[in-house]
Design an enzyme around this catalytic site. Sequence first.
Site, PDB file in Angstrom:
ATOM      1  N   ASP A 106       0.820  -1.218   0.000  1.00 39.30           N
ATOM      2  CA  ASP A 106       0.000   0.000   0.000  1.00 39.30           C
ATOM      3  C   ASP A 106       0.852   1.265   0.000  1.00 39.30           C
ATOM      4  O   ASP A 106       0.653   2.160  -0.814  1.00 39.30           O
ATOM      5  CB  ASP A 106      -0.983   0.009   1.185  1.00 39.30           C
ATOM      6  N   ASP A 109       6.880   4.468   3.492  1.00 35.00           N
ATOM      7  CA  ASP A 109       7.060   5.652   4.329  1.00 35.00           C
ATOM      8  C   ASP A 109       8.556   5.753   4.644  1.00 35.00           C
ATOM      9  O   ASP A 109       9.333   6.247   3.818  1.00 35.00           O
ATOM     10  CB  ASP A 109       6.171   5.429   5.562  1.00 35.00           C
ATOM     11  N   THR A 113       9.872  -1.290   6.278  1.00 37.25           N
ATOM     12  CA  THR A 113       9.030  -2.473   6.067  1.00 37.25           C
ATOM     13  C   THR A 113       9.404  -3.156   4.757  1.00 37.25           C
ATOM     14  O   THR A 113       9.646  -4.372   4.722  1.00 37.25           O
ATOM     15  CB  THR A 113       7.530  -2.087   6.057  1.00 37.25           C
ATOM     16  N   LEU A 114       9.473  -2.368   3.681  1.00 35.90           N
ATOM     17  CA  LEU A 114       9.793  -2.979   2.385  1.00 35.90           C
ATOM     18  C   LEU A 114      11.228  -3.494   2.337  1.00 35.90           C
ATOM     19  O   LEU A 114      11.503  -4.511   1.704  1.00 35.90           O
ATOM     20  CB  LEU A 114       9.524  -1.988   1.250  1.00 35.90           C
TER      21      LEU A 114
HETATM   22  P1  IMP Z   1       7.576   2.146   6.619  1.00 35.08           P
HETATM   23  O1  IMP Z   1       8.137   0.884   7.180  1.00 35.08           O
HETATM   24  O2  IMP Z   1       7.901   3.344   7.472  1.00 35.08           O
HETATM   25  O3  IMP Z   1       7.892   2.359   5.152  1.00 35.08           O
HETATM   26  O4  IMP Z   1       6.014   2.047   6.783  1.00 35.08           O
HETATM   27  C1  IMP Z   1       5.251   1.281   5.965  1.00 35.08           C
HETATM   28  C2  IMP Z   1       3.989   0.856   6.687  1.00 35.08           C
HETATM   29  O5  IMP Z   1       3.511   1.856   7.623  1.00 35.08           O
HETATM   30  C3  IMP Z   1       2.917   0.707   5.650  1.00 35.08           C
HETATM   31  O6  IMP Z   1       2.874  -0.604   5.153  1.00 35.08           O
HETATM   32  C4  IMP Z   1       1.667   1.093   6.401  1.00 35.08           C
HETATM   33  O7  IMP Z   1       1.129  -0.049   7.024  1.00 35.08           O
HETATM   34  C5  IMP Z   1       2.124   2.069   7.468  1.00 35.08           C
HETATM   35  N1  IMP Z   1       1.901   3.476   7.076  1.00 35.08           N
HETATM   36  C6  IMP Z   1       2.842   4.408   6.797  1.00 35.08           C
HETATM   37  N2  IMP Z   1       2.293   5.594   6.501  1.00 35.08           N
HETATM   38  C7  IMP Z   1       0.953   5.411   6.600  1.00 35.08           C
HETATM   39  C8  IMP Z   1      -0.184   6.299   6.393  1.00 35.08           C
HETATM   40  O8  IMP Z   1      -0.073   7.503   6.061  1.00 35.08           O
HETATM   41  N3  IMP Z   1      -1.398   5.732   6.585  1.00 35.08           N
HETATM   42  C9  IMP Z   1      -1.567   4.422   6.947  1.00 35.08           C
HETATM   43  N4  IMP Z   1      -0.550   3.573   7.136  1.00 35.08           N
HETATM   44  C10 IMP Z   1       0.700   4.062   6.963  1.00 35.08           C
HETATM   45 MG    MG Z   2       1.478  -1.865   4.384  1.00 37.68          MG
END
Ligand code: IMP
Ligand code: MG
Length: 183
Positions: A106, A109, A113-114
């Site tokens: 989805d 950020d 996670t990826l």
């Molecule tokens: P990252 O590991 O910081 O890239 O975060 C990725 C995960 O954080 C995504 O898969 C979402 O589940 C959650 N996430 C990050 N930003 C948002 C947002 O604006 N709305 C909802 N979920 C978010």
């Molecule tokens: Mg996600």
Amino acid sequence: MLNPHEIPQLGEVLISREAIEQRIADLGDEISRAYQGCSDLLLVCILKGGVVFLTDLMRHINPPHAIEFMAVSSYGAGIRQSSGHVRIDMDLAHDINNRHVLIVEDIIDSGHTLQYIMRQLEARSPASLKICCLLSKPSRREVEIDIDFLGFEIPDKFVFGYGLDLDEKYRNLPFIGVVKSHD
Ligand code: IMP
Ligand code: MG
């Protein structure tokens, strides 16, 4: 259908239903071209946020493909901020060795996670491994990730709808909205 005016936490609609539909049709075309002739494409949907995106996107992807699901969560941080510590809550049901894997996520950020998912799946020796992500917040990135197919770049705002949750709710919204700010 849910009226945006009935959602108290909604500040504004950032991406309309029509804009999402159009972009996903185009993404499907891009992906179809990239995997033309491929007979072993596997879409790996990251739960839960990727599920609405996956079901719309796959209907625009022409090469025959299978789907699988994987659930991950990050822990140790606030609810709206990634900690960089990611764990697998539900792993893939089948081996991806020698398969052409496209991750369907989805939002990216910080990128933690990826990055974690890529490392996990790379270690299982797929024939290829690419990423399709609906949303990206480039200004929040902490680790560099190559996104092969991207829907939209968005500003640093917390968004929900179209698979993304606001405290586990509103994943059903057909548009992407920004949370109302309190200042
Ligand atoms: P990252 O590991 O910081 O890239 O975060 C990725 C995960 O954080 C995504 O898969 C979402 O589940 C959650 N996430 C990050 N930003 C948002 C947002 O604006 N709305 C909802 N979920 C978010
Ligand atoms: Mg996600």
